[in-house]
Design an enzyme around this catalytic site. Structure first.
Site, PDB file in Angstrom:
ATOM      1  N   ASN A  38       0.827  -1.216   0.000  1.00 11.23           N
ATOM      2  CA  ASN A  38       0.000   0.000   0.000  1.00 11.23           C
ATOM      3  C   ASN A  38       0.856   1.259   0.000  1.00 11.23           C
ATOM      4  O   ASN A  38       0.459   2.294  -0.539  1.00 11.23           O
ATOM      5  CB  ASN A  38      -0.913   0.006   1.222  1.00 11.23           C
ATOM      6  CG  ASN A  38      -2.100  -0.924   1.047  1.00 11.23           C
ATOM      7  OD1 ASN A  38      -2.684  -0.992  -0.029  1.00 11.23           O
ATOM      8  ND2 ASN A  38      -2.432  -1.671   2.090  1.00 11.23           N
ATOM      9  N   THR A 122      -1.966 -10.390   3.817  1.00  9.45           N
ATOM     10  CA  THR A 122      -2.963  -9.379   3.410  1.00  9.45           C
ATOM     11  C   THR A 122      -2.313  -8.272   2.593  1.00  9.45           C
ATOM     12  O   THR A 122      -2.870  -7.172   2.462  1.00  9.45           O
ATOM     13  CB  THR A 122      -3.663  -8.759   4.638  1.00  9.45           C
ATOM     14  OG1 THR A 122      -2.671  -8.084   5.445  1.00  9.45           O
ATOM     15  CG2 THR A 122      -4.373  -9.812   5.469  1.00  9.45           C
ATOM     16  N   GLN A 225     -12.634   6.654  -0.616  1.00 10.15           N
ATOM     17  CA  GLN A 225     -13.278   5.765  -1.583  1.00 10.15           C
ATOM     18  C   GLN A 225     -14.624   6.315  -2.036  1.00 10.15           C
ATOM     19  O   GLN A 225     -15.068   6.063  -3.145  1.00 10.15           O
ATOM     20  CB  GLN A 225     -13.367   4.352  -1.003  1.00 10.15           C
ATOM     21  CG  GLN A 225     -11.964   3.858  -0.696  1.00 10.15           C
ATOM     22  CD  GLN A 225     -11.852   2.365  -0.611  1.00 10.15           C
ATOM     23  OE1 GLN A 225     -12.290   1.632  -1.496  1.00 10.15           O
ATOM     24  NE2 GLN A 225     -11.234   1.915   0.447  1.00 10.15           N
TER      25      GLN A 225
END
Ligand code: RIB
Ligand code: CA
Length: 308
Positions: A38, A122, A225
């Site tokens: 990320n 993850t 988002q």
């Protein structure tokens, strides 16, 4: 109790996975290994340390690989922000990472085990792939690989690929073909786990340090988002891996042959899931195809209540 190593790239939803795992009575979190994804490794590592420090959990944190095996590094600052965990303001960071490299910690832990450790990833699967290449004997020691990544349907970085696989498809290929059981928690189910304003309010009412951090994190994660995609709820991808270990009935899985696309320019990083068995090849992963969303949020709220 499930013994796990959580390999992650915090990341807001990775941080939520740490929250859920670290105090669960059903999970023994042996260590948190961190990878670039990320954001850069420096930032994802700092984020992991800030989260465990804020939560007051005594779990060792290890820095891992700062770039993919083959392709150029990609990050997701558009979603997670410049720091990789925009939103929360943490007190001065005192926690430090362990001196051992994450890959060596993974190898050492698995080699010392009797095969009872589940590897949960993850983020991009670079650390686990490197461990498998550095010490192939660890493969038989891995109880199961449970990953957040991939999709039977369309991706979230390209039409074909989901970020964790896209960011290091070669690493994913190594992990999917290592011969150990794989559970793929892909976008097909994690997109159903939407962190709406109602969910944030529900978790805020837990009223402790963990819920306060969650609310601060979701302030950024959801706003971004909504701005990017118009969504009223941001999909909280990563903690679904942990929740599926806390309650194995949470997700419905379907064994399928899954192959990672490595050569296509358009579809690099796609998890080609043979849902209908066209290729008549052996299944290589248990792919999550459905989830009890209500149960997930109940598990997550219970997880936050494990903190004082
Ligand atoms: O595609 C979603 C995944 O990519 C999540 O793990 C998120 O944290 C990012 O790593
Ligand atoms: Ca992640």
């Amino acid at each position: 109790m499930e013994k796990i190593i959580l390999d992650c790239d915090p990341g807001h939803d990775d941080a939520a996975a740490i929250m859920l795992a670290a105090k669960s009575p059903k999970i023994e979190l042996l260590g948190i290994t961190v990878v670039a994804g990320n954001q850069t490794l420096e930032k994802t590592l700092r984020n992991a340390l800030n989260v465990v420090q804020w939560l007051g959990v005594d779990v060792p944190v290890y820095g891992g690989c700062d770039r993919p095996l083959v392709r150029e590094k990609v990050t997701a600052g558009d979603i997670h922000g410049k720091t990789g965990l925009d939103g929360p303001v943490f007190p001065p960071l005192v926690r430090v990472p362990e001196p051992e490299h994450a890959v060596n910690f993974i190898i050492r832990s698995l080699m010392a085990s009797d095969g009872e450790i589940t590897m949960v990833t993850t983020g991009p699967m670079t650390n686990l792939a490197m461990a498998l290449r550095l010490e192939p004997q660890i493969a038989e020691k891995i109880k199961r690989i449970v990953l957040m990544g991939g999709a039977c349907t369309n991706g979230n970085v390209t039409p074909a690929a989901e970020f964790n696989i896209f960011a290091d498809a070669e690493a994913a290929h190594i992990c999917f073909t290592c011969g150990r059981p794989v559970t793929m928690i892909g976008l097909d189910v994690t997109r159903m786990v939407k962190c709406t304003p109602e969910v944030v309010e529900r978790m805020k009412n837990v009223g402790n340090r963990a819920s306060a951090l969650f609310v601060d994190m979701m302030g950024h994660f959801c706003k971004t988002q909504k701005a990017l995609f118009g969504w009223d709820g941001a999909p909280l991808h990563d903690p679904v891996t942990i929740a599926s270990l806390i309650d194995p009935a949470l997700v419905t899985v379907k064994p399928m042959n899954v192959r990672i696309e490595l050569r296509s320019e358009q579809s690099y990083g796609r998890t080609n899931c043979d849902y209908f068995g066209y290729c008549q090849l052996p299944s290589t992963a248990d792919v999550a195809v459905d989830i009890n969303v209500q149960r997930f949020w109940d598990i997550f709220e219970e997880g936050l209540r494990n903190y004082s």
